[in-house]
Design an enzyme around this catalytic site. Sequence first.
Site, short mmCIF file in Angstrom:
data_model
loop_
_atom_site.label_atom_id
_atom_site.label_comp_id
_atom_site.label_asym_id
_atom_site.label_seq_id
_atom_site.Cartn_x
_atom_site.Cartn_y
_atom_site.Cartn_z
N ARG A 141 116.08 128.23 56.41
CA ARG A 141 116.42 129.64 56.22
C ARG A 141 116.12 130.45 57.47
NH1 ARG A 141 113.46 131.69 51.08
NH2 ARG A 141 111.87 130.91 52.46
N ASP B 197 120.60 129.96 53.57
CA ASP B 197 119.67 130.25 52.48
C ASP B 197 120.19 129.53 51.23
OD1 ASP B 197 118.08 131.31 50.55
OD2 ASP B 197 118.06 133.32 51.45
N LYS C 78 109.01 113.85 45.43
CA LYS C 78 108.24 114.09 44.23
C LYS C 78 107.72 115.52 44.24
CE LYS C 78 103.73 113.53 44.18
NZ LYS C 78 103.00 114.38 45.11
N HIS D 62 106.36 107.91 48.52
CA HIS D 62 106.13 107.36 49.86
C HIS D 62 105.07 106.25 49.86
CE1 HIS D 62 102.79 110.27 50.05
NE2 HIS D 62 102.30 109.57 51.04
N ASP E 146 99.95 115.40 40.68
CA ASP E 146 100.20 115.22 42.11
C ASP E 146 100.02 113.77 42.56
OD1 ASP E 146 100.66 116.30 44.76
OD2 ASP E 146 98.54 115.91 45.17
N HIS F 5 101.96 108.21 42.59
CA HIS F 5 101.48 107.14 43.47
C HIS F 5 100.57 106.13 42.76
CE1 HIS F 5 103.18 109.83 46.31
NE2 HIS F 5 102.14 110.62 46.47
#
Length: 500
Positions: free
Chosen positions: A45, A87, A147, A177, A234, A239
């Site tokens: 942006r 944008d 994620k 990852h 998270d 993971h």
Amino acid sequence: MRDDCTYVIFGATGNLARIKLIPALYQLDAKGLLSASTRIVATGRRDWDTTRLHAELEQWLSDKLAERLDSSVLERFKQRISYFRGDLVDDATWPALHDFLNSADLPRNIAYYMSIRPAEFSLVIASLGRVGLLKQDDGWRRVVIEKPFGYDLESARSLQQAITRHLDEEQIYRIDHYLGKGTVQNVLVFRFANTMLEPLWNRNYIEHIQITHSESLGVGTRAAYYDGSGAMRDMIQSHLLQLLTLVAMEPPAYMDAESLRDEKVKVLKSLRPIEPSAVDAHAYRAQYASGHIDGTDVPGYLQESGVPDGSTTETYAAMKLYVDNWRWRGVPIYLRTGKRMAERQSLISICFRHPPQQFFRGTSASQLKQNWVLLGIQPQDCMRMEMTVKQPGLDMRTRQTSLDASFRRGDETRIDAYEELLLDVIDGDRSLFLRYDEVEHAWRVVDPVIRHWADTPGPLTQYAAGTWGPEECRRLFEKPEQQWRHTLRPIDDSEKGSLC
Ligand code: BG6
């Protein structure tokens, strides 16, 4: 020969692009792994142009790579990369992007990388679809989704519904990852290419398994995202559950994406559901208070900038899970993660059952230790087997020694997970990406806990920054002698009881 490709990065001026994606693409270029015509379109942006982007990325790369930055590769890399300003919420962006990607001299295979806020995933995909940028008439179109895929089970389902209006499953690359990390991939080779391990890899010999990811860093500048997420969403939903599937899965028939993912899904489906009334026995959460890390005072979570007053978001989460199948019935698998802990460490620790003691009764070796297999993911990627041996001398005394089966020699460099995964997207290899059913079943595992925690908000137990988390978390262990393992060094008696 590798396909030519245009990599379009949405959110290219953000943190992930700066510290991971751009350096990984540069490294791939430096290693000669990108075709000569491959191009990168960085979209953002900010009111930048390509010249400004080049100046910024030179800085990003020299911050990250220092003396490994090669000026001739850098010049070549800059020629590959251009800036597109747009944008995401402005309708005019999409026809303009369409014209840009079609008019410029860019390869017709296009990979779109969503390095943006999760709330924007479906908007961007719908907008790309609307202007025809997902049609595969003249080359492939692939979309890499970072994620978290959803915020809970329900939102993951809605996201899936929204994106599959525009994409086939083969076009979707849901990234985790951790699957690109060297030791993580080596778990499969270690387990399935060594005859001596497979017969032991089950409930008859393994007493319990621990998977730890600890960080010494705090929430940093990510409070806006993290406070709405917390450690369970998270790290554990993604993971850590992925690591669990690799450790616990049955050997797939082939190493191809579908066979591998079929086996991972079976593990997730076999995880014993946690009833709402059992959440406290199976899950634990806490939040970091102020403390010291490397001799420096650091603030608590509630004092971090951007964290709302009185937030009850957990920065530490632990879980006890059981895989209810023939191989693993009754073997607890403990997962734990936290920010601002004593050290940065990702470690899979497999604890074997006690050997029979009878033979050594009456000798100084009567308290025999258990064997461990340790799979270090970071900072050291290594594989060790901890065994008991006799100490030299006249007495029958034993000590722990560690056999090192690390797969990297001193002169072999580590490949960043993102390098591997970005290349897999160009090659169309989805083995290390998540299929939707994996995501859905991972949400099913954590959803009851997340819901229970939302209904009983707190205040949370605090742990001092720079420690290994609250002692009280030990209540998850099945046996009093079990304890968290967070060192690759063989544990000696003096450390017993001080490890939590
Ligand atoms: C990310 C999480 O997915 O993984 C972060 O959002 C976490 O909170 C990070 O710090 C850990 O990744 P790594 O590769 O540094 O272990």
